[in-house]
Design a protein around this motif. Structure first.
Motif, PDB file in Angstrom:
ATOM      1  N   SER A 111      -7.760  -7.079  -0.216  1.00 14.88           N
ATOM      2  CA  SER A 111      -7.640  -6.375  -1.455  1.00 14.88           C
ATOM      3  C   SER A 111      -7.901  -7.287  -2.719  1.00 14.88           C
ATOM      4  O   SER A 111      -8.229  -6.610  -3.601  1.00 14.88           O
ATOM      5  N   THR A 158     -11.485  -4.316  -2.550  1.00 16.91           N
ATOM      6  CA  THR A 158     -10.957  -3.158  -3.569  1.00 16.91           C
ATOM      7  C   THR A 158     -10.368  -4.204  -5.061  1.00 16.91           C
ATOM      8  O   THR A 158     -11.016  -3.106  -5.689  1.00 16.91           O
ATOM      9  N   SER A 159     -10.036  -4.582  -5.756  1.00 13.69           N
ATOM     10  CA  SER A 159      -9.604  -5.588  -6.791  1.00 13.69           C
ATOM     11  C   SER A 159     -11.092  -4.857  -7.471  1.00 13.69           C
ATOM     12  O   SER A 159     -11.334  -4.963  -8.709  1.00 13.69           O
ATOM     13  N   ILE A 162     -13.982  -4.142  -6.241  1.00  7.74           N
ATOM     14  CA  ILE A 162     -14.107  -2.519  -7.160  1.00  7.74           C
ATOM     15  C   ILE A 162     -13.627  -1.778  -8.232  1.00  7.74           C
ATOM     16  O   ILE A 162     -14.123  -1.043  -8.953  1.00  7.74           O
TER      17      ILE A 162
END
Lengths: 252, 229
Positions: free
Chosen positions: B2, B5-6, B8
């Motif tokens: 996570s 992705t955060s 990104i």
């Protein structure tokens, strides 16, 4: 006038010296890029490419410097002080542009000497007279392109940040105006390329190599220079009046 | 995952915030690359799209990382970054994934605009055993260089022009963009990594040199970081 020119020039050189490592690395990058181009053009004459690159080295500042200057003045909130002073903003921009040309010349001398030595381009192959005439014509083009710079800098007064736009123009000039790639290879950009003076400059250089002066091309360069300055000053003036009326020059 | 992705998401939100600048910067990059490839085509030197893609992705990771860190140092956000629980190196390694995704998207867009037929050619080369190995080796070497350069940025604060010098050198001397068939070219060894022990040895030496470089530049950076705190 002269005293302020000299003091501004000294300040500019001192500021450059503060970032001497950046200056060395940036110019070394350009030498490598230019050397790469000169080695890559099997079909084109290195003599032509050399003068084109000389022009581009200065042209990057011609088209962008007035914009950068205005953006800085706006950011530092000093633009309004200039506008309220007795010196016109155009005079300030002209003086600083002239200083930029002098500073660029100081930087260009080692860059292009190294380039000529490394790539073995014979810059005096057609005589010293040809060399100096081509350098003189390069400066005419450089000054002409400051007119384009004025045109773009006008937009700063309305939109505050437009330097990315002139940044795009730098590589566009290098690749799509007949400087490095021949006109017939430019496809859809061919028409736009004729708006810039590099196609004509190319003709003048080739003419000199054949012991001729292509007056038509020289004249076209001068006409384009007058057009750039005319439209540049007109648009700059229009943007300035509009920005003053809107009152948007007091804040960033 | 996570956190990755955060990172990104954060990167793309940042690009969106400065949308006009981001688009024009990408256009500027595209014009430059288009010009270089057009010159190669003019000089009748064919470009290997797979090597070009690897070169582009590698340099996107490095250039984006340096630009972001320099901005953070100049705007004093860096102090906040080094006082978090996560180490700076982990943060920037996560960010490298964001830069890679961004690089991949802009590469596909560039190839689509330049010559759409190059995309199937690229995909066809990547999804082979050799393609995957070459890609992984190149990304490994890029990440080593990335960590070293990030450490140098922490220490010296302004390294973008130095990095730009290596970027320009790599265009003409790496063999990844403009074809170059000499033993001094990085691409010469990279493409042979699945078929030659000599190539594996040369690339291993390069990796060790980069690792030693990382070690010393990190030492310099840690010294600077202790000063920052």
């Amino acid at each position: 006038m002269w005293a302020s020119f000299v003091s501004e020039l000294t300040r500019e050189i001192k500021e450059l010296m503060n970032y001497r490592f950046n200056l060395i690395f940036a110019n070394l990058s350009l030498v490598i890029l230019f050397a790469g181009f000169l080695n890559y053009f099997d079909g084109s004459d290195p003599f032509v490419i050399f003068f084109m690159l000389f022009c581009w080295y200065f042209a990057t500042h011609s088209t962008s410097m007035p914009t950068y200057i205005l953006e800085d003045e706006l950011l530092d909130r000093t633009l309004i002080t200039i506008l309220q002073s007795r010196t016109s903003i155009i005079q300030v921009l002209l003086q600083r542009s002239l200083i930029q040309v002098v500073v660029d010349t100081l930087k260009a001398i080692p860059v292009f000497t190294i380039l000529a030595v490394v790539t073995q381009v014979k810059v005096f192959a057609y005589g010293g007279g040809t060399f100096f005439l081509l350098i003189a014509l390069s400066y005419v083009i450089i000054f002409a392109l400051y007119g384009v710079g004025f045109l773009f800098s006008g937009f700063v007064l309305l939109f505050k940040r437009t330097s990315s736009l002139v940044g795009v123009l730098n590589y566009y000039l290098l690749f799509f105006t007949g400087m490095t790639l021949p006109l017939e290879k430019l496809g859809v950009f061919r028409g736009l390329a004729t708006l810039f003076p590099f196609v004509d400059f190319n003709q003048v250089i080739v003419g000199f190599m054949n012991d001729q002066i292509i007056w038509q091309a020289v004249l076209l360069i001068l006409v384009k220079a007058a057009f750039y300055w005319g439209s540049g000053l007109l648009i700059f003036h229009f943007c300035l009046q509009k920005a003053l009326k809107k009152g948007g020059l007091f804040s960033v | 995952m996570s956190k990755l992705t955060s990172e990104i998401g954060r990167f793309f939100a940042l690009k969106k915030n400065y949308g006009f600048d981001a688009v024009l910067e990408t256009v500027e990059d595209f014009i430059f690359l288009y010009g270089i490839l057009a010159i190669s085509a003019f000089a009748e030197k064919s470009v290997n799209v797979f090597l070009f893609a690897l070169w582009y992705l590698g340099w996107t990771i490095i250039n984006e990382g340096v630009a972001e860190l320099e901005t953070e140092i100049r705007s004093d956000q860096f102090v906040g970054l080094v006082t978090t629980d996560t180490s700076l190196w982990v943060i920037y390694l996560r960010r490298s994934a964001a830069y890679l995704v961004y690089g991949l998207l802009s590469l596909l867009l560039f190839l689509f605009l330049f010559n759409p037929y190059l995309i199937p050619e690229l995909v066809g080369t990547v999804f082979t055993r050799r393609g995957v190995v070459v890609l992984l080796v190149h990304l490994g070497i890029t990440l080593l260089a990335f960590v070293g350069i990030i450490a140098l940025t922490v220490r010296f604060e302004r390294v973008a022009t130095m990095v730009d010098l290596f970027y320009t050198l790599s265009i003409f001397l790496s063999g990844m963009v403009t074809p170059l068939a000499t033993k001094f070219a990085y691409s010469y060894w990279l493409v042979q990594v699945t078929s030659s022990f000599q190539a594996v040895g040369i690339l291993a030496i390069l990796a060790v040199i980069l690792l030693v470089g990382c070690f010393f530049s990190q030492k310099l950076a840690v010294k600077k970081l202790s000063g920052t705190l």
